[in-house]
Design a protein around this motif. Structure first.
Motif, PDB file in Angstrom:
ATOM      1  N   ILE A  64       0.833  -1.203   0.000  1.00 45.14           N
ATOM      2  CA  ILE A  64       0.000   0.000   0.000  1.00 45.14           C
ATOM      3  C   ILE A  64       0.867   1.252   0.000  1.00 45.14           C
ATOM      4  O   ILE A  64       0.621   2.217  -0.752  1.00 45.14           O
ATOM      5  CB  ILE A  64      -0.953  -0.007   1.207  1.00 45.14           C
ATOM      6  N   LEU A  65       1.893   1.269   0.825  1.00 43.63           N
ATOM      7  CA  LEU A  65       2.744   2.455   0.943  1.00 43.63           C
ATOM      8  C   LEU A  65       3.554   2.709  -0.328  1.00 43.63           C
ATOM      9  O   LEU A  65       3.751   3.852  -0.734  1.00 43.63           O
ATOM     10  CB  LEU A  65       3.676   2.305   2.144  1.00 43.63           C
ATOM     11  N   LEU A  66       4.048   1.635  -0.941  1.00 43.34           N
ATOM     12  CA  LEU A  66       4.864   1.812  -2.142  1.00 43.34           C
ATOM     13  C   LEU A  66       4.055   2.343  -3.316  1.00 43.34           C
ATOM     14  O   LEU A  66       4.619   2.977  -4.226  1.00 43.34           O
ATOM     15  CB  LEU A  66       5.524   0.478  -2.518  1.00 43.34           C
ATOM     16  N   ASN A  67       2.764   2.087  -3.315  1.00 40.83           N
ATOM     17  CA  ASN A  67       1.926   2.543  -4.414  1.00 40.83           C
ATOM     18  C   ASN A  67       1.123   3.788  -4.042  1.00 40.83           C
ATOM     19  O   ASN A  67       0.120   4.099  -4.698  1.00 40.83           O
ATOM     20  CB  ASN A  67       0.959   1.432  -4.832  1.00 40.83           C
ATOM     21  N   SER A  68       1.558   4.506  -2.999  1.00 41.88           N
ATOM     22  CA  SER A  68       0.875   5.718  -2.567  1.00 41.88           C
ATOM     23  C   SER A  68       1.799   6.914  -2.728  1.00 41.88           C
ATOM     24  O   SER A  68       3.011   6.766  -2.956  1.00 41.88           O
ATOM     25  CB  SER A  68       0.431   5.590  -1.103  1.00 41.88           C
ATOM     26  N   VAL A  69       1.248   8.078  -2.582  1.00 42.90           N
ATOM     27  CA  VAL A  69       2.036   9.297  -2.698  1.00 42.90           C
ATOM     28  C   VAL A  69       2.907   9.443  -1.461  1.00 42.90           C
ATOM     29  O   VAL A  69       2.715   8.788  -0.427  1.00 42.90           O
ATOM     30  CB  VAL A  69       1.120  10.528  -2.853  1.00 42.90           C
ATOM     31  N   GLU A  70       3.876  10.348  -1.554  1.00 41.64           N
ATOM     32  CA  GLU A  70       4.829  10.530  -0.456  1.00 41.64           C
ATOM     33  C   GLU A  70       4.164  11.030   0.816  1.00 41.64           C
ATOM     34  O   GLU A  70       4.588  10.696   1.921  1.00 41.64           O
ATOM     35  CB  GLU A  70       5.919  11.508  -0.899  1.00 41.64           C
TER      36      GLU A  70
END
Length: 382
Positions: free
Chosen positions: A215-221
Motif C-alpha cells: 500500500i505504501l509503495l503505491n501511494s504518494v509521499e
C-alpha cells in the motif's frame, strides 16, 4: 625365659579397670518432638504476610516513582514553564494563556496517555506469555501490531484520514480483526494449542506487513510521511479524546485480564494440568485472548507499535514478585508504565528542542537494561 620370684604371676596380676561412660540422667520433656499443626500454620501465615507486605511495598514504591515521573512529564519540555505557571494552570486556568493551554491540553494528556499505554502493554505481555508458555512472547505475536499497521496504512491511503483519533479507531479495528483471524487459523475451536496460535500469528503478521508495504509503495509521499509518524511510536499530539478512548478500552481489557489471573497460573502448566486443577482452559483462553486484543490494540492504535515493554516487563515482574499472576499482572503494569513515562521524558531532553519518539527511547533504554538483567539474573521459567 628366666622367671624371677619378684615378678608377679598371672594369678596375682590385677584385672584392668573397666571404663564406664557417665550417662546423664534422662530428662523427659512435656513438649512434643514435633511442632503442632497450629504452630506450623502460624509460622507459615506470618511468612506469607511478610511476603505480601513486601510486594505491596514494591507496588507503593513504583506508584510513587510513577507519580514523580508524571510531574516531570508536565514540567519538562522544549519550552520551559515555571512551577507557578503550572500551578495556576490547574487552579486558575486562563484560556488566553498559551502556557496554560500547553500544560493542560498537550502535556497532561500526553503523560496520562503514557501511563495508560504502559499499563496496557505490560498486562498484555504477561497474559500472552502465560497463554503461550513462551518467555519470548509479546502482544504483537497475535498479529495485533501488524493488523493495526495495515488498517492505518489503508485508512491513510484510501480514506484520507490524517488525525490521530482516526488512526486510533482504524488501528483498533485492524487489531481486532487480526486477532480474531489468528484465533480462527490457530484452530482454537478444536483446543487451546499455543504452538498453532503463535505460528498463525507469525504467518499473518508477515502477510499483513507485506500488504502494508504494498500500500505504501503505491501511494504518494504524503501518505508515507503520515504513516511514518505513527509507526515510530509517539505520544505527542494526543489529546483528551484519544486518552478517553484508550482509557475506556484499556479499563475493559484490564478487568478481563485480572478476572482470569488465578486461572493463568494453572493454564501456564498446560491444558491437561489445568483441567486436573479444576480450571477451564477454553474459557480462560477466550477471556485472556480478548483482553490481549483489547489492551494491545488500544495501546498500539494510540501510540504506535511499541514492542519492547510487553516482552521485558513480565520478566522483571516475575523476578520481583514470583510467578503468581495475581501479583505478576499488577507488577508488569506498573513496571511498563514507569518505563513508558521515563522514556517519554528522556526523549524530550536528549536532543532539545527536537524530540526523540517514545518508541525509539523505549528500545534504547530498555534493551541494554534487559540484556544486563538476563546476564545477571536467572529468568524464571514459565
Amino acid at each position: 625365659m628366666v622367671v624371677s620370684e619378684s615378678m608377679p604371676t598371672s594369678s596375682q596380676v590385677a584385672p584392668p579397670r573397666e571404663r564406664t561412660a557417665i550417662v546423664p540422667p534422662l530428662r523427659y520433656s512435656k513438649q512434643p518432638l514435633t511442632r503442632p499443626a497450629e504452630e506450623v500454620g502460624a509460622v507459615a501465615e506470618r511468612a506469607r504476610q511478610q511476603r505480601t507486605g513486601r510486594k505491596i511495598l514494591g507496588l507503593a514504591l513504583m506508584s510513587g516513582a510513577l507519580m514523580l515521573l508524571c510531574i516531570a512529564g508536565i514540567v519538562v519540555g522544549s519550552r520551559s514553564i515555571s512551577w507557578e505557571t503550572i500551578w495556576e494552570a490547574f487552579t486558575a486556568f486562563d484560556p488566553a494563556n498559551s502556557e496554560h493551554l500547553l500544560v493542560l491540553q498537550l502535556r497532561l494528556p500526553r503523560v496520562l496517555l503514557g501511563v495508560v499505554v504502559g499499563l496496557c502493554l505490560g498486562v498484555a505481555g504477561a497474559v500472552m506469555q502465560a497463554l503461550s508458555r513462551n518467555p519470548l512472547a509479546e502482544p504483537g505475536l497475535l498479529g495485533v501490531n501488524a493488523g493495526a499497521a495495515a488498517a492505518i496504512a489503508a485508512g491513510i491511503a484510501f480514506l484520507g484520514i490524517s488525525n490521530v483519533l482516526g488512526y486510533m479507531w482504524l488501528g483498533m479495528v485492524g487489531a481486532a480483526i487480526a486477532g480474531v483471524f489468528v484465533y480462527i487459523l490457530g484452530g482454537v475451536r478444536k483446543g487451546t494449542n499455543p504452538v498453532k496460535l503463535v505460528l498463525s500469528g507469525a504467518a499473518l503478521s508477515v502477510v499483513l506487513l507485506a500488504l502494508t508495504q504494498l500500500i505504501l509503495l503505491n501511494s504518494v509521499e504524503q501518505v508515507y510521511d503520515r504513516y511514518r509518524n505513527w509507526i515510530a511510536g509517539s505520544l505527542a499530539g494526543r489529546g483528551f479524546e484519544v486518552l478517553a478512548a484508550t482509557g475506556a478500552l484499556g479499563l475493559v481489557g484490564l478487568l478481563l485480564a485480572f478476572s482470569v489471573a488465578r486461572s493463568l497460573d494453572s493454564t501456564a502448566l498446560g491444558e491437561d494440568t489445568a483441567r486436573a486443577l479444576g480450571a477451564n482452559p477454553t474459557k480462560t483462553w477466550a477471556i485472556a485472548g480478548v483482553s490481549i486484543i483489547v489492551l494491545a490494540g488500544a495501546a498500539t492504535a494510540a501510540a504506535g507499535p511499541i514492542t519492547f515493554l510487553g516482552l521485558a516487563a513480565p520478566h522483571i515482574a516475575r523476578l520481583l514478585a514470583g510467578v503468581d499472576h495475581r501479583w505478576v499482572l499488577p507488577y508488569s503494569a506498573m513496571i511498563s508504565a514507569v518505563l513508558m513515562v521515563l522514556a517519554d521524558v528522556l526523549g524530550r531532553l536528549i536532543a532539545p528542542p527536537a524530540e526523540v519518539s517514545v518508541g525509539i527511547m523505549v528500545a534504547l533504554i530498555g534493551g541494554p537494561f534487559f540484556v544486563f538483567l538476563v546476564r545477571r539474573k536467572r529468568l524464571i521459567q514459565l
